[in-house]
Write a protein that holds these residues in place. Structure first.
Motif, PDB file in Angstrom:
ATOM      1  N   GLY A 119       0.783  -1.231   0.000  1.00  0.00           N
ATOM      2  CA  GLY A 119       0.000   0.000   0.000  1.00  0.00           C
ATOM      3  C   GLY A 119       0.810   1.273   0.000  1.00  0.00           C
ATOM      4  N   ILE A 120       2.139   1.198  -0.052  1.00  0.00           N
ATOM      5  CA  ILE A 120       2.995   2.392  -0.037  1.00  0.00           C
ATOM      6  C   ILE A 120       3.497   2.639  -1.453  1.00  0.00           C
ATOM      7  N   GLU A 121       3.324   3.873  -1.917  1.00  0.00           N
ATOM      8  CA  GLU A 121       3.747   4.230  -3.277  1.00  0.00           C
ATOM      9  C   GLU A 121       5.151   4.804  -3.290  1.00  0.00           C
ATOM     10  N   THR A 122       5.411   5.813  -2.503  1.00  0.00           N
ATOM     11  CA  THR A 122       6.734   6.426  -2.429  1.00  0.00           C
ATOM     12  C   THR A 122       7.078   6.686  -0.971  1.00  0.00           C
ATOM     13  N   ALA A 123       8.375   6.785  -0.690  1.00  0.00           N
ATOM     14  CA  ALA A 123       8.822   7.038   0.683  1.00  0.00           C
ATOM     15  C   ALA A 123      10.223   7.639   0.644  1.00  0.00           C
ATOM     16  N   TYR A 124      10.493   8.522   1.614  1.00  0.00           N
ATOM     17  CA  TYR A 124      11.795   9.161   1.757  1.00  0.00           C
ATOM     18  C   TYR A 124      12.109   9.235   3.252  1.00  0.00           C
ATOM     19  N   VAL A 125      13.348   8.884   3.615  1.00  0.00           N
ATOM     20  CA  VAL A 125      13.768   8.866   5.018  1.00  0.00           C
ATOM     21  C   VAL A 125      14.978   9.772   5.174  1.00  0.00           C
ATOM     22  N   ILE A 126      14.932  10.630   6.193  1.00  0.00           N
ATOM     23  CA  ILE A 126      16.040  11.521   6.530  1.00  0.00           C
ATOM     24  C   ILE A 126      16.246  11.443   8.034  1.00  0.00           C
ATOM     25  N   TYR A 127      17.486  11.245   8.457  1.00  0.00           N
ATOM     26  CA  TYR A 127      17.764  11.238   9.894  1.00  0.00           C
ATOM     27  C   TYR A 127      19.058  12.004  10.156  1.00  0.00           C
ATOM     28  N   ASP A 128      19.210  12.426  11.414  1.00  0.00           N
ATOM     29  CA  ASP A 128      20.377  13.209  11.799  1.00  0.00           C
ATOM     30  C   ASP A 128      20.758  12.845  13.220  1.00  0.00           C
ATOM     31  N   GLU A 129      22.031  13.046  13.526  1.00  0.00           N
ATOM     32  CA  GLU A 129      22.575  12.749  14.849  1.00  0.00           C
ATOM     33  C   GLU A 129      23.260  13.985  15.398  1.00  0.00           C
ATOM     34  N   ASP A 130      23.219  14.124  16.725  1.00  0.00           N
ATOM     35  CA  ASP A 130      23.861  15.255  17.391  1.00  0.00           C
ATOM     36  C   ASP A 130      24.273  14.796  18.784  1.00  0.00           C
ATOM     37  N   VAL A 131      25.379  15.313  19.230  1.00  0.00           N
ATOM     38  CA  VAL A 131      25.904  14.980  20.560  1.00  0.00           C
ATOM     39  C   VAL A 131      25.844  16.238  21.410  1.00  0.00           C
ATOM     40  N   ARG A 132      25.069  16.184  22.457  1.00  0.00           N
ATOM     41  CA  ARG A 132      24.941  17.334  23.355  1.00  0.00           C
ATOM     42  C   ARG A 132      26.150  17.421  24.265  1.00  0.00           C
ATOM     43  N   GLY A 133      26.635  18.667  24.425  1.00  0.00           N
ATOM     44  CA  GLY A 133      27.798  18.884  25.273  1.00  0.00           C
ATOM     45  C   GLY A 133      27.444  18.874  26.746  1.00  0.00           C
ATOM     46  N   GLY A 134      28.454  18.955  27.572  1.00  0.00           N
ATOM     47  CA  GLY A 134      28.258  18.941  29.011  1.00  0.00           C
ATOM     48  C   GLY A 134      29.092  17.862  29.658  1.00  0.00           C
ATOM     49  N   LEU A 135      28.873  17.701  30.947  1.00  0.00           N
ATOM     50  CA  LEU A 135      29.615  16.660  31.652  1.00  0.00           C
ATOM     51  C   LEU A 135      29.229  15.280  31.155  1.00  0.00           C
ATOM     52  N   VAL A 136      27.935  15.109  30.913  1.00  0.00           N
ATOM     53  CA  VAL A 136      27.454  13.835  30.373  1.00  0.00           C
ATOM     54  C   VAL A 136      27.064  14.073  28.910  1.00  0.00           C
ATOM     55  N   ARG A 137      27.887  13.594  28.024  1.00  0.00           N
ATOM     56  CA  ARG A 137      27.647  13.795  26.600  1.00  0.00           C
ATOM     57  C   ARG A 137      26.566  12.816  26.142  1.00  0.00           C
ATOM     58  N   GLU A 138      25.452  13.374  25.725  1.00  0.00           N
ATOM     59  CA  GLU A 138      24.293  12.567  25.323  1.00  0.00           C
ATOM     60  C   GLU A 138      24.130  12.643  23.814  1.00  0.00           C
ATOM     61  N   LYS A 139      23.902  11.483  23.196  1.00  0.00           N
ATOM     62  CA  LYS A 139      23.705  11.390  21.750  1.00  0.00           C
ATOM     63  C   LYS A 139      22.213  11.466  21.441  1.00  0.00           C
ATOM     64  N   LEU A 140      21.830  12.386  20.588  1.00  0.00           N
ATOM     65  CA  LEU A 140      20.435  12.581  20.196  1.00  0.00           C
ATOM     66  C   LEU A 140      20.287  12.242  18.721  1.00  0.00           C
ATOM     67  N   VAL A 141      19.344  11.359  18.406  1.00  0.00           N
ATOM     68  CA  VAL A 141      19.078  10.932  17.036  1.00  0.00           C
ATOM     69  C   VAL A 141      17.605  11.182  16.732  1.00  0.00           C
ATOM     70  N   THR A 142      17.323  11.858  15.636  1.00  0.00           N
ATOM     71  CA  THR A 142      15.951  12.106  15.188  1.00  0.00           C
ATOM     72  C   THR A 142      15.832  11.719  13.716  1.00  0.00           C
ATOM     73  N   ALA A 143      14.608  11.404  13.299  1.00  0.00           N
ATOM     74  CA  ALA A 143      14.383  10.967  11.921  1.00  0.00           C
ATOM     75  C   ALA A 143      13.005  11.420  11.467  1.00  0.00           C
TER      76      ALA A 143
END
Length: 553
Positions: free
Chosen positions: A150-174
């Protein structure tokens, strides 16, 4: 073989009797006939009937590139049916070559990742390698979503970022942009499947950080605060799963009924985990500790002695009293028993998993045509008689009987429900009129004729050309008089024709043939020509007339 030899001799004589121009024209027409027949045998004479991709569906978004490749190669005898391309049987290699030349072949899932690995270099930087892998992953995820039903077309985009600070946290969104076939929006199951598939393919990505953009509808945000994804609700997702399982089970058990409609409603226990602990006491205690203590001792008696201490007396010497004598002896024993007991008890602890079905109710719809078919099967018509028309009262009675049987059959599959003594109460059976739906209107005769000519115009053209060539050959053969071939067999009488060049000798038959060639054009009449021929060469004229008239009985 004699027949072939005679036919070949006649054809050779006929060919030798033709003029050079007629010979060239005949040879060209024969070549056209041979080429036309070869084309008809080597090329398909039917319409598009072979699946170009051998049954593999083509992504709807890639069909435009394939059509452009076909038109660029001059191929237009294809047909697109849904997500498949059908071509004539004999032209499949040409279509595949056109796709390969235009680089329009449908991509294979995982091809982008393989290409990224093959193009990697030891001299490439880490940042460049990550960027190449990221693009390949986005293409692969887009292809996987396009392959979903049932899907005709699709496009996927994602990005990653590392937040600074004492505890470096990796953030991924798509973000996954998808379009369903046609103009309908994505349903909840498709949105949930896309979101969890993308989150599972990218390390560190959570489903709530995936946004699904419906190109035919609204955007489904993945934040947990929005609460727009029912799949995140455990109760809703489990309820839907149980309902699908019960519906499939009942449909399988009633598969003998054509056009059956089944829907199930499941109520779940809302407690996710239930722990039960119970203690039972017994009236008879149980001794847990016992101790015994015993002691023995002997006692010996004596006579009383003097007073204790000095006693005041006069200045008179005192004497000490005699020692006391031994008395009687007594033995003593002492024992002590101590028992510690506790009440007798039995402790039971149970743990139950919640969110399980507590009540399952089913609604079943049977078509009225099924009831009529059963009645006709139970009341067959005698041989030679027309089938009887069922009575409405008889149909109503049979419908009630079938409903009761179906209700009892399905009730045996349902789990026990609290407060329900008869499981049949959870099953509802109704009948409905199954009105046949009209299919799409068939194209008119004019449209069908035009489509037929568009598909087979090349074949018709070749057939017409071959037929025209055969007719031309037939007309040329008929144009040569029969006397020409007959006169050849009379013998080589040589005469000098006044029409020939000076000093050139020609045969009498050739001279007569030259004269007869003038019969078809303008000039003297046939009578004058025959008179002149008889005066010049009576024998040849008699031979020609004899061949024309035929043998005289």
């Amino acid at each position: 073989m004699d027949f072939l030899n005679k036919a070949w001799a006649q054809a050779a004589d006929l060919f030798r009797s033709m003029s050079p121009g007629a010979r060239i024209t005949t040879a060209l027409l024969l070549a056209v006939v041979v080429v036309s027949l070869g084309y008809l045998f080597t090329h398909a004479t039917s319409g598009p009937e072979v699946d170009l991709m051998n049954g593999v569906p083509v992504p709807a978004g890639h069909l435009a590139a394939m059509e452009a490749a076909f038109h660029g190669a001059g191929l237009d005898t294809y047909e697109i049916r849904g997500t498949r391309v059908f071509v004539p049987r004999g032209q499949k290699p040409a279509y595949m070559a056109a796709l390969a030349d235009a680089k329009a072949l449908p991509p294979n899932i995982g091809e982008a990742l393989e290409k990224a690995v093959e193009e990697s270099s030891v001299f490439a930087s880490r940042h460049e390698k990550q960027r190449r892998d990221k693009v390949a992953m986005q293409k692969t995820l887009s292809q996987i979503i396009c392959a979903m039903p049932g899907i005709e077309t699709a496009y996927v985009i994602y990005d990653e970022d590392v937040r600074g600070g004492l505890v470096r946290e990796k953030l991924v969104t798509a973000t996954a942009s998808a379009k369903a076939v046609g103009s309908r929006p994505l349903d909840e199951r498709q949105v949930s499947a896309i979101r969890h598939m993308v989150a599972g393919a990218i390390a560190g990505l959570k489903p709530e950080n995936v946004t699904v953009a419906d190109l035919n509808g609204p955007t489904h945000y993945g934040s947990p605060e929005s609460g727009t994804d029912p799949a995140d609700n455990l109760y809703v997702s489990l309820k839907r799963t149980y309902e699908q399982e019960w519906r499939a089970k009942i449909l399988d058990s009633l598969s003998y009924i054509r056009g059956l409609n089944v829907e199930a409603n499941v109520v779940l226990d809302r407690e996710r985990l239930n722990r039960l602990k119970s203690i039972e006491y017994d009236a008879k205690p149980v001794a847990v500790r016992e101790s015994d203590q015993s002691s023995e001792r002997s006692r010996q008696g004596s006579t009383p002695g003097g007073g204790v201490g000095l006693r005041a007396q006069g200045n008179v010497p005192q004497t000490l009293p005699a020692a006391s004598t031994a008395g009687s002896t007594a033995d003593e024993s002492e024992s002590k028993r101590e028992v510690v007991s506790v009440p007798n008890s039995k402790q039971t602890e149970r743990e139950q998993v919640g969110l399980t079905p507590t009540r399952v109710s089913v609604a079943i719809g049977i078509p009225s045509s099924y009831v009529a078919d059963v009645w006709k099967q139970q009341n067959p018509a005698a041989e030679g008689e027309e089938p009887a028309t069922p009575d409405p009262a008889a149909l109503a009675t049979l419908r009630d009987e079938l409903s009761s049987m179906i209700r009892a059959h399905v009730a045996a599959l349902l789990p026990p429900a609290e407060g329900v003594d008869d499981p049949k109460e959870l099953v509802t059976v109704t009948s409905f009129e199954d009105i046949p739906q009209e299919g799409p209107a068939a194209p008119g005769m004019g449209v069908q004729v035009l489509e037929w000519f568009r598909t087979y115009w090349t074949t018709l053209g070749m057939l017409g050309l071959a037929a025209f060539s055969l007719l031309m050959l037939r007309s040329m053969i008929k144009a040569v008089p029969a006397a020409a071939s007959a006169s050849v067999a009379t013998g080589p009488h040589r005469v000098v024709s006044p029409e020939s060049e000076e000093g050139e000798e020609v045969t009498a038959e050739q001279a007569a043939l030259n004269r007869l060639k003038r019969f078809t054009g303008s000039g003297p009449s046939l009578r004058d020509e025959l008179s002149e021929l008889v005066q010049e060469d009576p024998d040849t004229a008699a031979s020609i007339l004899r061949n024309w008239i035929g043998p005289v009985n």
